[in-house]
Enzyme design. Structure first.
Site, PDB file in Angstrom:
ATOM      1  N   GLU A  58     -13.397   1.374 -15.115  1.00 52.26           N
ATOM      2  CA  GLU A  58     -14.159   1.520 -13.854  1.00 52.26           C
ATOM      3  C   GLU A  58     -14.218   2.896 -13.278  1.00 52.26           C
ATOM      4  O   GLU A  58     -14.932   3.419 -12.885  1.00 52.26           O
ATOM      5  CB  GLU A  58     -13.581   0.569 -12.772  1.00 52.26           C
ATOM      6  CG  GLU A  58     -13.852  -0.876 -12.959  1.00 52.26           C
ATOM      7  CD  GLU A  58     -13.410  -1.472 -11.884  1.00 52.26           C
ATOM      8  OE1 GLU A  58     -13.548  -1.024 -10.661  1.00 52.26           O
ATOM      9  OE2 GLU A  58     -13.255  -2.787 -12.060  1.00 52.26           O
ATOM     10  N   SER A 111      -8.294  -0.898  -9.311  1.00 53.36           N
ATOM     11  CA  SER A 111      -8.527  -1.383 -10.845  1.00 53.36           C
ATOM     12  C   SER A 111      -9.053  -0.158 -11.535  1.00 53.36           C
ATOM     13  O   SER A 111      -9.929   0.526 -11.259  1.00 53.36           O
ATOM     14  CB  SER A 111      -9.512  -2.555 -10.886  1.00 53.36           C
ATOM     15  OG  SER A 111      -8.809  -3.657 -10.158  1.00 53.36           O
TER      16      SER A 111
END
Length: 321
Positions: A302, A230
């Site tokens: 992230e 992600s």
């Protein structure tokens, strides 16, 4: 470079020491230019020794786990990259499991499952190291690392050994953990090992859960090509996961060179062969800009951007830092 020569003259460990090591060999994106120096200590003690030597030589240094949640600049990294990949000892005592920072997440999950201990199975199939999982407070499938984390041994800013004792009964917020946040972020601390308190469960049941999680990751395209999983954290204020938001904005399949937004999951960027770090970062920026324009919110990556991005940033002044 005088500082590099001084470091090379003084380093005395059994582990790997290399100059101009391509970071594409050590990141899950398989992109990134060379590190001035690359070191793989064989133990926690060698890791500490390497960090202290880099500090003494006034060389910038960074500790890298499995390289699964980073994007290294095409121009590489200044100073010393200290990899924990050889620091992978796992031990068990009762219902507690202790893993050194470089132990892969999957190896820890497998060991706990075989021992009939539950609590970490939600991490099955996730690339990366235990040190990285603790640093990020890795979360998926409704669970997160801080819920079973008991103790962390780390090196503090003064390069002294410290222990963070996690009070599981008091809840994650008391201990400085939150959604994909940990007390280690934003500090020059180095995670050396982590201990988890787990729960006895049927090994067969745990194995089934692990299989389901891995299959789900496979369906979402996590293993289609080199990636970092992600790209963005989920902002619950959006009312939908980042991948859904990006899908609505038409990002699936968008490509710059060999960097492509996954056709299966819009929150994953793939390296289709010879992608460059700057192409991946440009895709990330385009995704952020589109969401900002459509929803008035900023997607938080992230992924950590490491290395010599300065020249790139001057040409792309709105690039995240």
């Amino acid at each position: 470079m005088k500082k590099v020569r001084e470091f090379l003259k003084k380093i005395n460990i059994r582990g790997v020491v290399r100059e101009q090591e391509p970071m594409a060999l050590h990141t899950s994106f398989q992109v990134g230019g060379p590190a001035d120096l690359y070191v793989e200590p064989l133990s926690v003690e060698e890791c500490i020794e390497t960090i202290r030597l880099a500090h003494a030589c006034s060389l910038p240094w960074i500790v890298l786990g499995a390289g699964s949640n980073v994007l290294v600049a095409d121009a590489g990294i200044e100073g010393v990259v200290i990899s924990t990949v050889k620091m992978r000892t796992i031990s068990m005592e009762g219902t507690s499991l202790t893993a050194e920072a470089g132990a892969t997440v999957d190896s820890v999950v497998e060991k706990s499952c075989r021992a009939g201990l539950g609590g970490l199975e939600f991490l099955a199939g996730m690339p990366g190291s235990i040190g990285g999982a603790v640093w990020m407070n890795a979360r998926c499938y409704g669970s997160e690392v801080s819920e079973v984390l008991f103790r962390v041994t780390y090196l503090d800013a003064a390069l002294a050994l410290q222990t963070l004792q996690v009070d599981l009964a008091s809840g994650k917020d008391v201990n400085g953990f939150a959604y994909k946040k940990s007390p280690f972020q934003g500090k020059p601390w180095v995670i050396l090992d982590a201990t988890f308190h787990l729960t006895p469960e049927d090994p067969a049941g745990l194995e089934e859960k692990i299989h389901q999680y891995r299959e789900d990751r496979k369906k979402k395209g996590h293993y289609l090509a080199p990636s970092a999983g992600s790209v963005f954290k989920n902002d619950r204020a959006f009312g939908a996961p980042a991948g859904v938001i990006l899908d609505r904005l038409g990002f699936k399949g968008l490509r710059i060179g060999d960097a492509e937004v996954s056709p299966l999951h819009a929150n994953i960027i793939l390296n289709r062969g010879t992608a460059r770090a700057r192409d991946i970062r440009t895709l990330i920026e385009q995704m952020q800009e589109a969401v900002q324009k459509a929803y008035g919110r900023t997607l938080e990556p992230e992924i950590l951007f490491l290395g010599r991005w300065d020249s790139y940033a001057e040409k792309n002044r709105e690039a995240p830092t």
